[in-house]
Motif scaffolding. Structure first.
Motif, PDB file in Angstrom:
ATOM      1  N   GLU A 170       0.750  -1.162   0.032  1.00  0.00           N
ATOM      2  CA  GLU A 170       0.191  -0.115   0.038  1.00  0.00           C
ATOM      3  C   GLU A 170       0.896   1.399   0.032  1.00  0.00           C
ATOM      4  N   LEU A 171       1.870   1.438   0.756  1.00  0.00           N
ATOM      5  CA  LEU A 171       2.777   2.435   0.746  1.00  0.00           C
ATOM      6  C   LEU A 171       3.397   2.688  -0.559  1.00  0.00           C
ATOM      7  N   CYS A 172       4.050   1.570  -1.063  1.00  0.00           N
ATOM      8  CA  CYS A 172       4.506   1.600  -2.542  1.00  0.00           C
ATOM      9  C   CYS A 172       3.530   2.253  -3.605  1.00  0.00           C
ATOM     10  N   THR A 173       2.305   1.889  -3.333  1.00  0.00           N
ATOM     11  CA  THR A 173       1.309   2.453  -4.304  1.00  0.00           C
ATOM     12  C   THR A 173       0.994   3.652  -4.337  1.00  0.00           C
ATOM     13  N   GLU A 174       1.064   4.141  -2.903  1.00  0.00           N
ATOM     14  CA  GLU A 174       0.705   5.464  -2.417  1.00  0.00           C
ATOM     15  C   GLU A 174       1.976   6.471  -3.019  1.00  0.00           C
ATOM     16  N   CYS A 234       8.236   4.590  -9.706  1.00  0.00           N
ATOM     17  CA  CYS A 234       8.379   3.350  -8.552  1.00  0.00           C
ATOM     18  C   CYS A 234       9.281   3.494  -7.862  1.00  0.00           C
ATOM     19  N   ILE A 235       9.483   2.944  -6.780  1.00  0.00           N
ATOM     20  CA  ILE A 235      10.635   2.561  -6.010  1.00  0.00           C
ATOM     21  C   ILE A 235      11.595   1.764  -6.319  1.00  0.00           C
ATOM     22  N   PRO A 236      12.891   2.253  -6.561  1.00  0.00           N
ATOM     23  CA  PRO A 236      13.988   1.372  -7.302  1.00  0.00           C
ATOM     24  C   PRO A 236      14.679   0.395  -6.247  1.00  0.00           C
ATOM     25  N   ARG A 237      13.848  -0.637  -5.993  1.00  0.00           N
ATOM     26  CA  ARG A 237      14.285  -1.695  -4.981  1.00  0.00           C
ATOM     27  C   ARG A 237      15.803  -2.418  -5.497  1.00  0.00           C
ATOM     28  N   GLU A 238      15.820  -2.521  -6.692  1.00  0.00           N
ATOM     29  CA  GLU A 238      16.975  -3.030  -7.337  1.00  0.00           C
ATOM     30  C   GLU A 238      18.061  -2.192  -7.173  1.00  0.00           C
ATOM     31  N   MET A 239      18.052  -0.949  -6.736  1.00  0.00           N
ATOM     32  CA  MET A 239      19.159  -0.186  -6.391  1.00  0.00           C
ATOM     33  C   MET A 239      19.639  -0.216  -4.935  1.00  0.00           C
ATOM     34  N   MET A 240      18.825  -0.802  -4.231  1.00  0.00           N
ATOM     35  CA  MET A 240      18.922  -0.537  -2.774  1.00  0.00           C
ATOM     36  C   MET A 240      19.707  -2.089  -2.242  1.00  0.00           C
ATOM     37  N   LYS A 259      12.517  -0.471   7.247  1.00  0.00           N
ATOM     38  CA  LYS A 259      13.500   0.890   6.930  1.00  0.00           C
ATOM     39  C   LYS A 259      12.702   1.374   5.745  1.00  0.00           C
ATOM     40  N   LEU A 260      12.471   0.540   4.656  1.00  0.00           N
ATOM     41  CA  LEU A 260      11.832   1.198   3.425  1.00  0.00           C
ATOM     42  C   LEU A 260      10.510   1.846   3.689  1.00  0.00           C
ATOM     43  N   GLU A 317       9.549   2.962   6.443  1.00  0.00           N
ATOM     44  CA  GLU A 317       9.690   4.344   7.142  1.00  0.00           C
ATOM     45  C   GLU A 317      10.134   5.432   6.381  1.00  0.00           C
ATOM     46  N   ALA A 318      10.841   5.055   5.287  1.00  0.00           N
ATOM     47  CA  ALA A 318      11.416   5.965   4.350  1.00  0.00           C
ATOM     48  C   ALA A 318      10.471   6.547   3.661  1.00  0.00           C
ATOM     49  N   ILE A 319       9.463   5.619   3.013  1.00  0.00           N
ATOM     50  CA  ILE A 319       8.561   5.870   2.175  1.00  0.00           C
ATOM     51  C   ILE A 319       7.342   6.940   3.046  1.00  0.00           C
ATOM     52  N   ARG A 320       7.244   6.578   4.060  1.00  0.00           N
ATOM     53  CA  ARG A 320       6.286   7.741   4.965  1.00  0.00           C
ATOM     54  C   ARG A 320       6.998   8.805   5.077  1.00  0.00           C
ATOM     55  N   ASN A 321       8.450   9.075   5.175  1.00  0.00           N
ATOM     56  CA  ASN A 321       8.906  10.131   5.387  1.00  0.00           C
ATOM     57  C   ASN A 321       8.655  11.101   4.100  1.00  0.00           C
ATOM     58  N   CYS A 322       9.110  10.281   2.876  1.00  0.00           N
ATOM     59  CA  CYS A 322       8.821  10.819   1.675  1.00  0.00           C
ATOM     60  C   CYS A 322       7.677  11.630   1.388  1.00  0.00           C
TER      61      CYS A 322
END
Length: 68
Positions: free
Chosen positions: A12-16, A24-30, A38-39, A41-46
């Protein structure tokens, strides 16, 4: 094949995030140290700061040679 559990909150956070920033969130670069928690928390922060730079929020720097 066994089914893997989907973290609904993370989904849901990724969709938001995608709806808010049209990317999209670049998971392959993490790096592997970026856990789902942690992800989230970072999405909420963004989302709260209206800042799409999730890699920056996580403190990840990308250079031509490596990812930090």
């Amino acid at each position: 094949m066994p089914q893997t559990a989907v973290d609904e909150e993370l989904f849901e956070l990724c969709t938001e995030f995608e709806n808010a920033f049209h990317q999209c969130i670049p998971r392959e670069m993490m790096p592997l140290w970026v856990t789902d928690e942690k992800l989230k928390e970072a999405i909420r922060n963004c989302l709260q700061q209206k800042n799409a730079d999730i890699l920056g929020v996580l403190g990840i720097e990308i250079s031509e040679d490596s990812i930090y």
